[in-house]
Write an enzyme that holds these catalytic residues in place. Structure first.
Site, PDB file in Angstrom:
ATOM      1  N   ASP A 234     -19.749   9.031  56.987  1.00  0.00           N
ATOM      2  CA  ASP A 234     -18.629   9.896  56.604  1.00  0.00           C
ATOM      3  C   ASP A 234     -19.020  10.913  55.540  1.00  0.00           C
ATOM      4  O   ASP A 234     -18.594  12.076  55.585  1.00  0.00           O
ATOM      5  CB  ASP A 234     -17.451   9.053  56.112  1.00  0.00           C
ATOM      6  CG  ASP A 234     -16.643   8.473  57.276  1.00  0.00           C
ATOM      7  OD1 ASP A 234     -17.190   8.400  58.389  1.00  0.00           O
ATOM      8  OD2 ASP A 234     -15.475   8.103  57.062  1.00  0.00           O
TER       9      ASP A 234
ATOM     10  N   ASN B 243     -15.734  10.697  63.182  1.00  0.00           N
ATOM     11  CA  ASN B 243     -14.499   9.927  63.062  1.00  0.00           C
ATOM     12  C   ASN B 243     -14.112   9.785  61.596  1.00  0.00           C
ATOM     13  O   ASN B 243     -13.541   8.788  61.176  1.00  0.00           O
ATOM     14  CB  ASN B 243     -14.683   8.540  63.699  1.00  0.00           C
ATOM     15  CG  ASN B 243     -13.353   7.864  64.009  1.00  0.00           C
ATOM     16  OD1 ASN B 243     -12.301   8.492  63.985  1.00  0.00           O
ATOM     17  ND2 ASN B 243     -13.394   6.570  64.288  1.00  0.00           N
TER      18      ASN B 243
ATOM     19  N   SER C  31       0.388   3.580  51.108  1.00  0.00           N
ATOM     20  CA  SER C  31      -0.941   3.655  50.478  1.00  0.00           C
ATOM     21  C   SER C  31      -0.927   4.489  49.197  1.00  0.00           C
ATOM     22  O   SER C  31      -1.809   5.333  48.967  1.00  0.00           O
ATOM     23  CB  SER C  31      -1.960   4.230  51.478  1.00  0.00           C
ATOM     24  OG  SER C  31      -1.977   3.487  52.668  1.00  0.00           O
TER      25      SER C  31
ATOM     26  N   GLU D  29      -9.411   3.727  62.474  1.00  0.00           N
ATOM     27  CA  GLU D  29     -10.546   3.929  63.374  1.00  0.00           C
ATOM     28  C   GLU D  29     -10.337   3.278  64.727  1.00  0.00           C
ATOM     29  O   GLU D  29     -10.880   3.708  65.744  1.00  0.00           O
ATOM     30  CB  GLU D  29     -11.827   3.394  62.727  1.00  0.00           C
ATOM     31  CG  GLU D  29     -12.423   4.301  61.669  1.00  0.00           C
ATOM     32  CD  GLU D  29     -11.784   4.189  60.312  1.00  0.00           C
ATOM     33  OE1 GLU D  29     -12.376   4.675  59.337  1.00  0.00           O
ATOM     34  OE2 GLU D  29     -10.660   3.617  60.197  1.00  0.00           O
TER      35      GLU D  29
ATOM     36  N   HIS E  78     -16.096   0.076  61.298  1.00  0.00           N
ATOM     37  CA  HIS E  78     -16.910  -0.557  60.264  1.00  0.00           C
ATOM     38  C   HIS E  78     -16.229  -1.735  59.608  1.00  0.00           C
ATOM     39  O   HIS E  78     -16.855  -2.760  59.316  1.00  0.00           O
ATOM     40  CB  HIS E  78     -17.296   0.489  59.211  1.00  0.00           C
ATOM     41  CG  HIS E  78     -16.121   1.190  58.578  1.00  0.00           C
ATOM     42  ND1 HIS E  78     -15.991   1.366  57.225  1.00  0.00           N
ATOM     43  CD2 HIS E  78     -15.000   1.764  59.121  1.00  0.00           C
ATOM     44  CE1 HIS E  78     -14.873   2.025  56.953  1.00  0.00           C
ATOM     45  NE2 HIS E  78     -14.263   2.267  58.091  1.00  0.00           N
ATOM     46  N   ARG E  79     -14.931  -1.630  59.354  1.00  0.00           N
ATOM     47  CA  ARG E  79     -14.245  -2.700  58.641  1.00  0.00           C
ATOM     48  C   ARG E  79     -14.067  -3.945  59.517  1.00  0.00           C
ATOM     49  O   ARG E  79     -14.075  -5.074  59.009  1.00  0.00           O
ATOM     50  CB  ARG E  79     -12.904  -2.212  58.090  1.00  0.00           C
ATOM     51  CG  ARG E  79     -13.080  -1.073  57.096  1.00  0.00           C
ATOM     52  CD  ARG E  79     -11.989  -0.982  56.075  1.00  0.00           C
ATOM     53  NE  ARG E  79     -12.180   0.201  55.242  1.00  0.00           N
ATOM     54  CZ  ARG E  79     -13.021   0.283  54.222  1.00  0.00           C
ATOM     55  NH1 ARG E  79     -13.770  -0.753  53.911  1.00  0.00           N
ATOM     56  NH2 ARG E  79     -13.132   1.394  53.525  1.00  0.00           N
TER      57      ARG E  79
ATOM     58  N   LYS F 234     -20.786   3.786  58.800  1.00  0.00           N
ATOM     59  CA  LYS F 234     -19.714   4.707  58.406  1.00  0.00           C
ATOM     60  C   LYS F 234     -19.497   4.696  56.900  1.00  0.00           C
ATOM     61  O   LYS F 234     -19.269   5.748  56.292  1.00  0.00           O
ATOM     62  CB  LYS F 234     -18.419   4.338  59.134  1.00  0.00           C
ATOM     63  CG  LYS F 234     -17.239   5.249  58.841  1.00  0.00           C
ATOM     64  CD  LYS F 234     -16.036   4.844  59.680  1.00  0.00           C
ATOM     65  CE  LYS F 234     -14.808   5.658  59.311  1.00  0.00           C
ATOM     66  NZ  LYS F 234     -14.937   7.085  59.678  1.00  0.00           N
TER      67      LYS F 234
ATOM     68  N   PRO G 252     -45.861 -25.634  36.541  1.00  0.00           N
ATOM     69  CA  PRO G 252     -47.017 -25.072  35.835  1.00  0.00           C
ATOM     70  C   PRO G 252     -48.115 -24.646  36.794  1.00  0.00           C
ATOM     71  O   PRO G 252     -48.114 -24.988  37.977  1.00  0.00           O
ATOM     72  CB  PRO G 252     -47.469 -26.226  34.946  1.00  0.00           C
ATOM     73  CG  PRO G 252     -47.026 -27.452  35.671  1.00  0.00           C
ATOM     74  CD  PRO G 252     -45.732 -27.087  36.315  1.00  0.00           C
TER      75      PRO G 252
END
Length: 645
Positions: A49, A92, A197, A344, A389-390, A415, A437
């Site tokens: 993106d 996208n 949102s 998406e 992607h999510r 993305k 050691p």
């Protein structure tokens, strides 16, 4: 079809430095391009993106030059794009398509904007309607209400408020807010519906203020921009870590024990998705937070709690909660998420379909999803990702149910988070840390344990020997801390079984010389060198697991390691082993000086201030004085199988 098979995962713990926020990255790039003056942007997200936005701005005549890793200098155009005719392909990327549509509608040029087929299915009608209200010439090339679009020069009039819906996507309001100052006129936007949102609008307003433009708002219904405001460069700006991406790792910590700490976003963030941590806390997860970090652990007792939440304020991070619901003690309901339908992919339908594959009972409707967790997850589910992607990142968490999961087309994470799966492995791949050691046999034992289990191998002592060798080849003194640290940070080292490579050349024997052993001891005592190698060592943590051999593997590098072993042996036994090794190589040696050397080295290693030789409190002590290599390997494997499910 490409795929990635995730092994059964049982624990998550570790530290992740987040990539930059996509929302902040693309907003910042556009504002820097529109501002007067040069802007240095640091920690920019490197993803599909942001590459789309960078390419489009350059196509529009903006001078953008890289100045370092994830850093750019943008020469602002002062509100006027130099190129007045262009055809832009925006993939996208909604965070590029919507704001560029509004900015170019006021730019006085002729532009065509298009994207991938899914972008042409994502609504943009409310934004176009708002632009047409002020006289912008925006036309649809195919289906009304959807891209692709053409834009023509037009006279912009802002003599009345712009009415725009806010219940489909907050990006429409963001696009208008960012573009309207270009007109130089006073502007008012009024919402005709409830705004979804809202935290994303807070990001927009915050960044606009950083670039010199103030927006007055009355609640979330009316936004006013006074006349004559222009964007001005703030000089330098750093992009916060992505709070949506933080959700996957915080959820992993809440599901898989933890602690998982994410750095780059925290209490002082301007991103609303930090509220995801509060949702996890409501599920019983133990959350800690600082100004620039967050950390999650599983509940102190029992499973995560079921929930019924309105998640309109964090729609992206809410997807992670839908998968976390698989690990809750009852049905979980996610409400007011209608915006999922126009992302998406149709994320409500997609999430319901994929959660059912792993055994959940799922109910869905227009704006909610209810998830009833199964008694146990269905193994070997093939998860479709819908080029989203999510979806890929969220559903990867299902493997923490101790079942293998196949992620189809995992490359879609590019993305926003191209190396997501590598980073996910850094907190979920099991680790066996072996210390002890010199000449205790830890290197040989570690290599054989790794081979037996099919795990990756990290010989940290070899890393320090390699650093010493690389410094010697470069003519750098081992005492030159800054120069040696720079070499360590870029060390081209590879481990292939018991073979060790430097820049593709095998140096397994070269680094085992007494000279390189002395050099390793010197460079390993330099704090800057150890710091330079820390992230590098952690990056060796990959599926199906890692065996890490070295001084501070279990205390500093992998303090969350599931299995820690401290191998020891008497100085006499170790001297005898070293003597046999040298004789086998044809090197003359005597026991007495070897014994003296080992005792002196033990004393130095125990007394040094940086990574002293000492057993971690939780490490299993294994005395190999009277054990063969085979017996020592068997003992470590037994410990590992007991502690790693």
């Amino acid at each position: 079809m490409s795929f990635l098979d995730l092994p059964p995962l049982h624990r998550a713990a570790g530290l992740i430095r987040l990539p930059g926020s996509k929302s902040i990255s693309n907003r910042t790039l556009l504002l820097a391009a529109l501002a007067a003056g040069d802007t240095e942007i640091h920690d920019l997200l490197d993803s599909d993106d942001t590459r789309v936005m960078l390419a489009s701005l350059r196509q529009l005549g903006i001078d953008i030059a890289p100045i370092g890793p994830d850093s750019y200098r943008v020469k602002g155009a002062g509100g006027v794009f130099p190129v007045k005719e262009a055809s832009l392909f925006l993939g996208n990327a909604g965070t590029a398509f919507r704001p560029l549509t509004a900015a170019l509608a006021l730019a006085g040029g002729r532009y065509t904007l298009s994207g991938v087929p899914r972008m042409h299915e994502r609504p943009i009608g409310d934004l176009v309607d708002g632009l047409r209200q002020i006289g912008a010439a925006v036309d649809y090339l195919e289906n009304p209400g959807y891209p692709p679009l053409t834009l023509q020069p037009a006279a912009i009039r802002l003599d009345r408020p712009i009415r725009v819906r806010g219940d489909v996507s907050s990006q429409f309001l963001t696009a208008l807010l960012m573009a309207l100052p270009l007109s130089g006129q006073a502007a008012v936007i009024e919402m005709s519906t409830e705004l979804i949102s809202k935290p994303y609008i807070e990001i927009t307003l915050n960044l606009m203020a950083r670039f010199g433009v103030k927006v007055e708002r009355q609640g979330w219904e009316r936004f006013s921009i006074s006349a004559g405001q222009r964007y001005r460069s703030p000089g330098t700006i750093h992009v916060e870590g992505d709070a949506s991406s933080a959700s996957y790792f915080l959820a992993a910590g809440a599901i898989g024990g933890g602690p998982v700490r994410v750095e780059g976003v925290g209490r002082d963030s301007i991103q609303g998705d930090v509220a995801f941590a509060a949702a996890l806390e409501a599920m019983g997860a133990r959350i800690e937070m600082g100004a620039n970090w967050m950390e999650a652990r599983s509940p102190a007792h029992g499973k995560l709690k079921a929930f019924d939440l309105d998640l309109n304020h964090i729609p992206d991070a809410a997807m992670t909660l839908a998968v976390a619901a698989l690990f809750a003690d009852g049905p979980c309901t996610l409400r007011n998420i209608a915006s999922w339908r126009v992302k998406e992919t149709d994320r409500i339908a997609a999430m319901a379909a994929e959660l059912r594959k792993v055994g959940a009972t799922v109910e869905e409707d227009a704006d909610f999803i209810r998830v009833v967790p199964p008694a146990s997850l269905t193994p070997s589910a093939s998860i479709a990702t819908y080029d989203d992607h999510r979806m890929a990142m969220c559903l990867s968490l299902a493997a923490l149910g101790g079942v293998p999961v196949r992620i189809l087309e995992p490359e879609c994470v590019a993305k926003t988070f191209p190396d997501y799966f590598e980073r996910y492995a850094e907190v979920t791949a099991p680790v066996i840390a072996i210390d002890g050691p010199s000449a205790s046999g830890k290197g040989t034992v570690a290599a054989r344990v790794a081979t037996t289990l099919g795990y990756h191998m990290l010989d940290s002592g070899a890393l320090y020997r390699l650093t010493a060798l690389a410094a010697r080849k470069a003519g750098v003194a081992w005492e030159d801390e800054a120069a040696v640290a720079a070499i360590a940070a870029a060390l081209p080292a590879e481990f292939e079984g018991e073979r060790i490579l430097l820049s593709g050349e095998e140096v397994s024997e070269a680094i085992r010389s007494e000279e390189m052993g002395d050099g390793a001891s010197k460079v390993a005592a330099l704090p800057a060198v150890r710091a330079a190698l820390l992230a590098r060592q952690r990056a060796y943590r990959r599926w199906p697991g890692l065996v890490a051999d070295g001084r501070d593997m279990g205390s500093v590098v992998f303090p969350w390691a599931e299995c820690k072993v401290f191998l020891t042996a008497s100085a006499e036994a170790r001297a005898e082993r070293r003597h046999k090794q040298l004789i086998a190589k044809g090197v003359p040696a005597k026991i007495t000086p070897l014994l003296q050397d080992l005792r002196e080295r033990d004393a130095r290693d125990t007394a040094r201030s940086v990574a002293p030789l000492q057993k971690c409190a939780e490490a299993e002590l294994l005395d190999t004085s009277n054990l063969s290599i085979e017996q020592a390997v068997a003992a470590v494997l037994g410990c590992a199988r007991e502690r790693i499910h």
